[in-house]
Design an enzyme around this catalytic site. Structure first.
Site, PDB file in Angstrom:
ATOM      1  N   HIS A  73      47.546   8.469 108.869  1.00 23.95           N
ATOM      2  CA  HIS A  73      48.393   9.657 108.997  1.00 23.95           C
ATOM      3  C   HIS A  73      49.339   9.427 110.166  1.00 23.95           C
ATOM      4  O   HIS A  73      48.929   9.430 111.330  1.00 23.95           O
ATOM      5  CB  HIS A  73      47.550  10.905 109.236  1.00 23.95           C
ATOM      6  CG  HIS A  73      48.373  12.127 109.501  1.00 23.95           C
ATOM      7  ND1 HIS A  73      49.341  12.563 108.626  1.00 23.95           N
ATOM      8  CD2 HIS A  73      48.392  12.993 110.554  1.00 23.95           C
ATOM      9  CE1 HIS A  73      49.914  13.649 109.118  1.00 23.95           C
ATOM     10  NE2 HIS A  73      49.365  13.927 110.279  1.00 23.95           N
ATOM     11  N   ASP A  75      52.492  10.746 112.091  1.00 26.53           N
ATOM     12  CA  ASP A  75      53.417  11.849 112.341  1.00 26.53           C
ATOM     13  C   ASP A  75      54.827  11.334 112.591  1.00 26.53           C
ATOM     14  O   ASP A  75      55.042  10.458 113.430  1.00 26.53           O
ATOM     15  CB  ASP A  75      52.964  12.652 113.565  1.00 26.53           C
ATOM     16  CG  ASP A  75      51.640  13.348 113.337  1.00 26.53           C
ATOM     17  OD1 ASP A  75      51.620  14.332 112.587  1.00 26.53           O
ATOM     18  OD2 ASP A  75      50.628  12.902 113.904  1.00 26.53           O
ATOM     19  N   ASP A 202      48.033  17.745 106.874  1.00 24.79           N
ATOM     20  CA  ASP A 202      48.054  18.183 108.272  1.00 24.79           C
ATOM     21  C   ASP A 202      48.861  19.436 108.566  1.00 24.79           C
ATOM     22  O   ASP A 202      48.804  19.933 109.682  1.00 24.79           O
ATOM     23  CB  ASP A 202      48.559  17.038 109.165  1.00 24.79           C
ATOM     24  CG  ASP A 202      48.081  17.183 110.612  1.00 24.79           C
ATOM     25  OD1 ASP A 202      47.031  17.827 110.827  1.00 24.79           O
ATOM     26  OD2 ASP A 202      48.746  16.654 111.521  1.00 24.79           O
TER      27      ASP A 202
END
Length: 457
Positions: A73, A75, A202
């Site tokens: 993941h 960002d 998320d």
């Protein structure tokens, strides 16, 4: 144009803004009827990214299949800038190096590694095109051809496929469409594919608008990581962590979207089982001739997590994520430990009833569908409402402050979104009519992409 023998329809992302303008009135307006027609077209014409069919072995109803999703993941901007995250700069703020993640992961997926003991079925999913585009433009032709082979073979699968993983509360729906269009256009032009699965793991809550958009994007399903903790507890009891979500009542069954709330958020299923270099957990030592043998203890941790999880699900398929924030900067290290665990447990399937396999969300969804077990429905008129807001992770801990904070920044985003729309329309008219003979189209499109990329972030 055709991809993998099936027609694709590239217009789906660019023509739906008008149909959404009356979205929140929940009426059968002409605009909403247009949206329903477009949804039906996109559903029929959308192309599924190439994947191998799920068939690890004969589907035995007495065995629970554990689909392991290797992922990271990443960002698109959080504590550092996008380029700092990509290049691994300012690690004094947060350790992250997306370039190293992509460098090592694509090499770890090489099927030739099976000759050296690697699992030949290795798979990996990637989500954020804002990072992948930066990496892709640095590669030579040989590497690009190799990565295209990984995609064709289903070893690397692009999920979600937007420039980022957008927020669903403060972001305007037009900006959601724009950033998803940018990412999907890149994948279409580069690999000739369109992602078919949403991966919103998320964002702090989930809107029905984004669910409806997910259908228009051509997604067959979407996976969440965060919903209100009390809602999640109830869904565990009801075995409704995976469901059919009716996202828009005005178009009826065409809005139905497979939806899953992941059991263990989006990281590893148990403490002490993070095998990334960023973690301090011990690696798996599976050689009993050496000190600190811990294979049996690690296997027990996984089995405990699976036994805890199994009662909350209706089918004999479970989905487990292997990875977390900015993991896989040394992908060989991650895969090497995962495969020790897989081998040990799969040799004992007759004892504990689990079979572990590398998988992807699209393969998991197909396996669940093939069971023919009906899933519960989240209807639009339920007492819980049409969305998954607000999000709380405990009593009185509501993640809702960002609804109203940073008002100036949000205004800038709205203003420049309007600038982007105006520039796109002016450039399109100028190109079609030739009304500006001196216009350098190449320079104009470079400027347009720069603005689109910035707004995508």
């Amino acid at each position: 144009r055709r991809v993998h023998g099936r027609a694709r329809q590239p217009f789906c992302l660019s023509v739906i803004v008008t149909a959404l303008s009356s979205r929140r009135n929940h009426v059968r307006s002409p605009k909403m009827q247009i949206g329903g027609v477009l949804l039906l077209l996109c559903s029929v014409l959308a192309v599924h990214a190439t994947s191998k069919e799920f068939n690890p072995l004969k589907n035995d109803g007495n065995v629970t299949y554990v689909h392991l999703i290797a992922h990271t993941h990443d960002d698109i901007g959080w504590l550092k800038t996008v380029d700092q995250y990509f290049a691994g700069l300012r690690n004094d703020i947060q350790w992250a190096n997306v370039k190293a993640i992509l460098d090592t992961t694509v090499r770890a997926l090489n099927p030739k590694d099976a000759e050296l003991g690697a699992d030949p079925s290795r798979k990996f999913i990637y989500v954020e095109m804002g990072f992948f585009w930066r990496w892709w433009r640095q590669q030579n032709d040989a590497m690009k051809a190799y990565v295209k082979t990984l995609v064709t073979d289903g070893r690397l699968e692009f999920i979600n496929g937007g420039w980022c993983m957008h927020d669903e509360a403060a972001a305007h729906f037009a900006d959601m469409i724009d950033q998803m269009t940018l990412g999907h256009t890149f994948l279409d032009r580069t690999f000739g594919i369109q992602p078919t699965v949403g991966w919103q793991i998320d964002p702090f809550g989930h809107s029905s608008t984004n669910g409806y958009l997910s259908k228009l994007f051509g997604f067959d399903g979407v996976f969440f990581g965060r919903i209100d903790f009390m809602d999640k507890r109830k869904r565990e009891q009801d075995q409704s962590l995976e469901m059919i979500w009716q996202t828009e009542p005005s178009i009826g069954r065409n809005s139905s979207l497979y939806t899953q709330i992941m059991q263990y958020h989006y990281c590893e299923p148990a403490q002490g089982m993070c095998f990334d270099e960023r973690c301090n957990d011990p690696v798996i030592q599976d050689d009993p001739r050496l000190d600190d043998y811990n294979m049996d203890k690690m296997a027990d941790k996984m089995l405990t997590a699976l036994n805890k999880m199994k009662p909350f699900w209706r089918t004999n398929h479970l989905l487990i994520t292997l990875g977390c924030d900015f993991h896989y900067s040394n992908a060989h290290h991650n895969f090497y430990n995962h495969e020790k665990l897989m081998k040990y447990l799969n040799e004992r399937t007759a004892v504990h009833g689990y079979h572990l396999l590398y998988s992807t969300p699209s393969l998991y969804m197909k396996a669940v569908k093939d069971t023919d077990i009906p899933l519960p429905t989240k209807a639009f008129n339920e007492p819980t409402g049409d969305d998954f807001f607000p999000y709380a992770d405990y009593y009185h801990n509501y993640w809702a402050g960002y609804f109203t904070t940073r008002a100036n920044f949000k205004r800038y985003v709205r203003e420049y979104s309007n600038v982007l729309k105006s520039y796109e329309k002016m450039l399109a008219v100028a190109k079609v009519t030739g009304s500006i003979p001196s216009l350098d189209l190449s320079a104009a499109y470079r400027a347009l992409f720069a603005l689109r990329e910035s707004m995508g972030v």
